[in-house]
Design a protein around this motif. Structure first.
Motif, PDB file in Angstrom:
ATOM      1  N   UNK A   1       0.879  -1.177   0.000  1.00 45.03           N
ATOM      2  CA  UNK A   1       0.000   0.000   0.000  1.00 45.03           C
ATOM      3  C   UNK A   1       0.913   1.222   0.000  1.00 45.03           C
ATOM      4  N   UNK A   2       1.055   1.855  -1.149  1.00 39.80           N
ATOM      5  CA  UNK A   2       2.018   2.961  -1.213  1.00 39.80           C
ATOM      6  C   UNK A   2       1.480   4.246  -0.591  1.00 39.80           C
ATOM      7  N   UNK A   3       2.371   5.118  -0.107  1.00 36.94           N
ATOM      8  CA  UNK A   3       1.924   6.446   0.324  1.00 36.94           C
ATOM      9  C   UNK A   3       1.458   7.235  -0.903  1.00 36.94           C
ATOM     10  N   UNK A   4       0.520   8.142  -0.681  1.00 39.15           N
ATOM     11  CA  UNK A   4      -0.057   8.857  -1.835  1.00 39.15           C
ATOM     12  C   UNK A   4       0.105  10.369  -1.673  1.00 39.15           C
ATOM     13  N   UNK A   5      -0.018  11.074  -2.784  1.00 39.76           N
ATOM     14  CA  UNK A   5      -0.009  12.546  -2.763  1.00 39.76           C
ATOM     15  C   UNK A   5      -1.298  13.050  -2.109  1.00 39.76           C
ATOM     16  N   UNK A   6      -1.383  14.342  -2.039  1.00 38.23           N
ATOM     17  CA  UNK A   6      -2.551  14.940  -1.378  1.00 38.23           C
ATOM     18  C   UNK A   6      -3.875  14.576  -2.054  1.00 38.23           C
ATOM     19  N   UNK A   7      -3.791  14.201  -3.342  1.00 35.73           N
ATOM     20  CA  UNK A   7      -5.056  13.831  -4.008  1.00 35.73           C
ATOM     21  C   UNK A   7      -5.649  12.544  -3.435  1.00 35.73           C
TER      22      UNK A   7
ATOM     23  N   UNK B   1      -4.881   9.599  -4.049  1.00 36.35           N
ATOM     24  CA  UNK B   1      -4.918   8.482  -4.996  1.00 36.35           C
ATOM     25  C   UNK B   1      -3.547   8.121  -5.549  1.00 36.35           C
ATOM     26  N   UNK B   2      -2.856   9.138  -6.068  1.00 38.78           N
ATOM     27  CA  UNK B   2      -1.634   8.848  -6.819  1.00 38.78           C
ATOM     28  C   UNK B   2      -0.465   8.523  -5.882  1.00 38.78           C
ATOM     29  N   UNK B   3       0.159   7.412  -6.142  1.00 36.66           N
ATOM     30  CA  UNK B   3       1.293   7.004  -5.304  1.00 36.66           C
ATOM     31  C   UNK B   3       2.454   7.989  -5.491  1.00 36.66           C
ATOM     32  N   UNK B   4       3.124   8.301  -4.397  1.00 41.94           N
ATOM     33  CA  UNK B   4       4.253   9.225  -4.509  1.00 41.94           C
ATOM     34  C   UNK B   4       5.586   8.480  -4.443  1.00 41.94           C
ATOM     35  N   UNK B   5       5.526   7.180  -4.648  1.00 41.61           N
ATOM     36  CA  UNK B   5       6.755   6.368  -4.687  1.00 41.61           C
ATOM     37  C   UNK B   5       6.663   5.434  -5.881  1.00 41.61           C
ATOM     38  N   UNK B   6       7.827   4.920  -6.342  1.00 47.64           N
ATOM     39  CA  UNK B   6       7.757   3.921  -7.410  1.00 47.64           C
ATOM     40  C   UNK B   6       7.349   2.597  -6.762  1.00 47.64           C
ATOM     41  N   UNK B   7       6.616   1.771  -7.478  1.00 46.27           N
ATOM     42  CA  UNK B   7       6.126   0.538  -6.828  1.00 46.27           C
ATOM     43  C   UNK B   7       7.233  -0.436  -6.439  1.00 46.27           C
ATOM     44  N   UNK B   8       8.278  -0.517  -7.266  1.00 45.29           N
ATOM     45  CA  UNK B   8       9.325  -1.525  -7.016  1.00 45.29           C
ATOM     46  C   UNK B   8      10.697  -0.868  -7.119  1.00 45.29           C
ATOM     47  N   UNK B   9      11.583  -1.208  -6.235  1.00 47.22           N
ATOM     48  CA  UNK B   9      12.942  -0.634  -6.296  1.00 47.22           C
ATOM     49  C   UNK B   9      13.868  -1.438  -5.382  1.00 47.22           C
ATOM     50  N   UNK B  10      15.196  -1.306  -5.516  1.00 46.77           N
ATOM     51  CA  UNK B  10      15.883  -0.718  -6.653  1.00 46.77           C
ATOM     52  C   UNK B  10      15.719  -1.618  -7.891  1.00 46.77           C
ATOM     53  N   UNK B  11      16.029  -1.059  -9.049  1.00 49.26           N
ATOM     54  CA  UNK B  11      15.905  -1.815 -10.298  1.00 49.26           C
ATOM     55  C   UNK B  11      16.761  -3.074 -10.251  1.00 49.26           C
ATOM     56  N   UNK B  12      16.247  -4.114 -10.852  1.00 53.22           N
ATOM     57  CA  UNK B  12      16.983  -5.378 -10.867  1.00 53.22           C
ATOM     58  C   UNK B  12      17.502  -5.679 -12.271  1.00 53.22           C
TER      59      UNK B  12
END
Ligand SMILES: Cc1cc2nc3c(=O)[nH]c(=O)nc-3n(C[C@H](O)[C@H](O)[C@H](O)COP(=O)(O)OP(=O)(O)OC[C@H]3O[C@@H](n4cnc5c(N)ncnc54)[C@H](O)[C@@H]3O)c2cc1C
Lengths: 386, 480
Positions: A336-342, A344-355
């Motif tokens: 469950x990602x953190x979201x912006x003030x709206x 709805x929109x996640x303020x983080x990338x879903x997966x990291x670091x890149x593999x």
């Protein structure tokens, strides 16, 4: 509106429709509903329902529809004194468990769904019924696409049936709750247990307020559990940095229910992240999270996996977390990602670091889902490599 | 004869001592443990590291040559045989153990490291690499990965794929790919190492392997139970599985095999027996006797007339050595034999073994059995005289009937040996066309030019292997 699909015909029709209209099919599951990039605006939401197809009681295998819930599945298996050793909530479907490579504390002894899955059926882009693996416990005929599907987040095909190993229901579960004043000795303690008679069936770490608790559980008969619990007690350090807080014996059904209760916080959390690091680094990770003020932490230290949640997890902390993972190794994905003030929109990338294999996995996605019909963009398509 | 221009290029990459081009020396690489399939390579290259493998693959691509990966060549399905005058890339000189990380319970090895070398290197740590094919002294870990090898321990502890955390692979275009996070027990997204396990070298060359290490059990009980008939022994296996006890191993030998082994090695087996089971349980010492007693009771209920148990390391070693020597002993009764590999649901074993015997009779053949009974992984051994072409023909027919029967009862055409070239024709019995097409599409994703161990594992029009000869007894042919 969500389409509830039960029969093979319904599934086939849904795929044909998706192909004709170019409107993809989307099923993110229940627990993982917010995992990954959001689906394209135009899509058809669906979910599966199902049942057990055949329980081969004497072979200790079961074939079931992917739409069966884990609660339904285990309830039926338990009647035959068997169970599926996956720690997950009752409302998850078998399909969701496969799509997300679910495992929990019991992985110590039973492995993950990856180790229990023997074969599966899925429908491809053209609604062909593809059958890989089988019913036998060993099988090396053809490419092991059964395993490729595990963790594929529903992007490679529509899994509709699976065959799994089942296990004998233990007579009882002996649970020992330990309190830890610090995590310093944790890695060593777990290794010591695994190398001797105190080797637990299941190990679960959680943070309760300011303290750390570890649940070690043994599955067996009374005598076996007596021996193992005693062995565990014998290994506890004299400096009382790890002490027993509680000890109880329950049956398997109760153990599974208790497990679900202990996971309730995960559903209530405003934010939740799953992090996997090399097992040795789990202490560093846990301590860092605690220092960041994260109060809700639990996980599988033997496999380097922790879940962390709470209001305090935001994009700034995420950056720190990624930095840490780049140092100690590991990955994280937001449940469950953190979201912006709206809101709805996640303020983080879903997966990291890149593999390093993600680029290649995109090619596999293209091969197996050339029309981009299944959960498009959730993981592979939209992944922006930094 | 003029040398192919690639030879010079390859020699520059790996050095003279890491090349074989002499036709006499190349004969060794003409086949693997399945000597029916033969093909002469243009050269065999022995790279010492991943960069060399990558450079070799790129050089071979420039010349559009076929490439075949090979470990120790103990495979039993013709997987590392070259057709089209291709080049073998052999990993047997990539033997390094890069790291043993006890805290993370991981070993990182080069793919040419032999299975037993890793076991020896970690012997005193209390941990082990669980996959234990009987060929472990010779077979490479890369070979184990690419055949998803099993072993005697498989029943409880799983096959190779269950013990692989990550892989480094040189792809058919020569690029290097690493799968899954370093030293992590989990990744994100589709399980690429899972796909590569058992891929028989058609998707690339595995160069490095992240092996999961697990605690080495310290306490055992070994049970030796003798029966009048195969049926009773198989029923015991099915009943033990149905009881919920999960032994480490349950291996079976039929009456003829007992005689063969006893005559050869004098272990003290009862030669009047119809079948013998070797069963082992491992775990916490104090509770093993209980498990052992339950198993012995089940054996008694199924008419076992001699049951012995031991926890003594010496006797245990003797019993397992007897099991492992079975194939060596077959050569004493037949110059030629064909070892089959199929797997069936365990509850079906009693019927399956009876049916296999009947199929043998129907084809006028003697069939012996020694196999991983607990997994339902059967290895009927068909004895014959290779000088009689008509008998060889009957062996081939009987093999096909047995495999078709196994598939019809919910089984598979191969439990551990793989498809290679041996079972290409049988793949249609297992998979529908869309599934076979999907396999081919995955292959093309890795290898668009289809030059990498091509025409193995997935049936195609390109390769029609005539399997009309059977292996001789003096070549390694059979899983143990
Ligand atoms: C006496 C005997 C006993 C055996 N017992 C067992 C047993 O108990 N269980 C079992 O499962 N098998 C058994 N086998 C079969 C065989 O030993 C295994 O399949 C083993 O894993 C093969 O390893 P290898 O290094 O010899 O591979 P090879 O025979 O050289 O190759 C096997 C396949 O893998 C590919 N390959 C090898 N290395 C690589 C690599 N690095 N990258 C990409 N592809 C590669 C090859 O192209 C080929 O398709 C036995 C064989 C013999 C002769």
């Amino acid at each position: 509106m969500t389409l509830i699909l039960s029969t093979l015909n319904e599934l086939t029709d849904a795929i044909n429709q998706a192909r004709e209209t170019n409107i993809p099919l989307v099923d993110y599951g229940i627990y993982h509903a917010k995992v990954g990039h959001t689906p394209p605006e135009k899509h058809t939401l669906y979910s599966l329902s199902g049942d057990i197809v055949e329980h081969y009681v004497n072979d200790f295998t079961v074939t079931a529809h992917a739409g069966i819930t884990m609660g339904q599945l285990n309830a039926q298996l338990i009647q035959a004194n068997q169970f599926l050793p996956i720690n997950c909530d009752d409302d998850l479907t078998l399909g969701e468990v496969i799509n997300h490579n679910i495992y929990g504390a019991m992985r110590v002894r039973y492995g993950s769904i990856r180790d229990q899955l023997l074969g599966l059926h899925y429908l491809d882009n053209a609604a062909n019924d593809i059958h890989v693996g089988g019913r036998t416990v060993k099988n090396v005929a053809g490419l092991d696409v059964t395993r490729l599907m595990i963790g594929s987040m529903g992007e490679l095909g529509l899994v509709h049936q699976a065959t799994l190993r089942t296990y004998a229901l233990p007579q009882q579960v002996a649970r020992v709750d330990l309190e830890l004043t610090s995590l310093d000795n944790l890695a060593q303690q777990i290794t010591d247990w695994m190398l001797g008679p105190a080797y637990p069936t299941s190990i679960h770490l959680r943070r309760m307020g300011d303290t750390w608790q570890l649940e070690a559980a043994y599955f067996g008969n009374e005598k076996a559990n007596d021996v193992q619990v005693q062995a565990l007690k014998n290994t506890l350090p004299e400096d009382e940095s790890i002490v027993i807080a509680d000890e109880r014996r329950v049956n398997m059904t109760q153990h599974l229910i208790d497990g679900m209760k202990s996971r309730q916080w995960q559903r209530k959390c405003k934010t939740l992240v799953k992090i996997v690091v090399p097992p040795r680094e789990v202490v560093t990770l846990a301590n860092t999270l605690a220092q960041m003020g994260v109060t809700q932490i639990s996980g599988m230290p033997a496999h380097g996996c922790l879940l962390a949640g709470g209001a305090s997890l935001d994009s700034e902390m995420d950056q720190k977390l990624i930095k840490l993972l780049l140092t100690i190794g590991g990955i994280r994905q937001w449940i469950t990602p953190p979201v912006y003030d709206d809101g709805k929109t996640a303020c983080v990338t879903p997966f990291a670091p890149d593999q390093p294999d993600w680029e290649f996995l995109k090619k596999i996605k293209k091969t197996m889902d050339p029309r981009n019909l299944f959960n498009p963009g959730r993981f592979l398509e939209n992944e922006v490599l930094a | 004869m003029q040398q192919h221009p690639v030879i010079n290029q390859l020699t520059q990459i790996v050095g003279d001592r890491n090349m074989v081009t002499d036709p006499n020396e190349l004969r060794v690489y003409e086949c693997d443990g399945f000597p029916i399939a033969k093909g002469m390579p243009l050269a065999v290259v022995f790279p010492e590291n991943t960069d060399q493998v990558s450079a070799v693959v790129k050089a071979l691509n420039q010349h559009e040559l076929a490439i075949v990966p090979r470990g120790s060549g103990t495979g039993l399905a013709g997987g590392s045989v070259v057709y089209d005058q291709g080049v073998i890339i052999c990993t047997s000189r990539m033997t390094q153990i890069h790291k043993v990380d006890l805290e993370n319970r991981i070993a990182i090895v080069q793919s040419g490291c032999r299975n037993s070398s890793l076991s020896e290197a970690i012997a005193c740590t209390g941990l082990r690499f669980s996959p234990d094919p009987s060929s472990q002294r010779a077979a490479t870990i890369g070979g184990n990965v690419c055949t998803n090898a099993g072993g005697i321990n498989t029943l409880k502890h799983g096959v190779t794929t269950n013990h692989i955390l990550g892989l480094e692979v040189v792809l058919p275009d020569g690029e290097i790919l690493q799968t899954r996070a370093n030293q992590c027990y989990d990744g994100i997204g589709p399980d690429l190492p899972g796909l590569l396990c058992g891929s028989e070298g058609i998707l690339g060359i595995v160069t490095r392997v992240w092996c999961r290490l697990v605690p080495d059990p310290k306490a055992f009980r070994t049970i030796y139970a003798v029966f009048k008939s195969n049926f009773d022994a198989c029923k015991t296996v099915a009943d033990v599985i149905a009881s919920g006890i999960l032994p480490t191993s349950m291996e079976m030998m039929d009456g003829q095999m007992i005689q063969v082994v006893e005559n050869a090695f004098h272990f003290g087996f009862d030669t009047s027996a119809g079948a013998l089971l070797l069963i082992e349980v491992d775990g916490v010492d104090e509770i093993l006797d209980d498990e052992m007693n339950v198993i012995m009771d089940i054996a008694r209920q199924n008419n076992a007339f001699d049951i012995q148990s031991c926890k003594d390391a010496k006797r245990r070693a003797e019993l397992w050595s007897a099991r492992k020597k079975t194939f060596g002993a077959i050569g004493r009764i037949s110059r030629s034999y064909c070892t089959m590999d199929a797997c069936v649901p365990r509850s079906m074993l009693p019927e399956v073994i009876e049916r296999v015997t009947q199929i043998g009779k129907d084809h006028g053949l003697q069939i012996n059995n020694v196999f991983h009974a607990g997994d339902g992984n059967i290895h009927p051994i068909l004895l014959f005289n290779e000088d009689k072409p008509e008998e060889v023909q009957r062996v081939m027919q009987a093999s096909e009937v047995i495999l078709e029967y196994c598939v019809s009862v919910g089984g598979t055409i191969t439990g551990e040996h793989g498809v290679g070239v041996e079972k290409l024709a049988m793949m249609h019995a297992m998979f529908n066309k869309p599934t076979l097409d999907m396999f081919l599409n995955i292959k093309k994703t890795f290898d668009p030019r289809q030059r990498f161990n091509d025409a193995k594992l997935i049936p195609s029009d390109k390769l029609k292997v005539e399997l009309h000869q059977a292996p001789l007894a003096n070549v390694p042919g059979g899983a143990m």
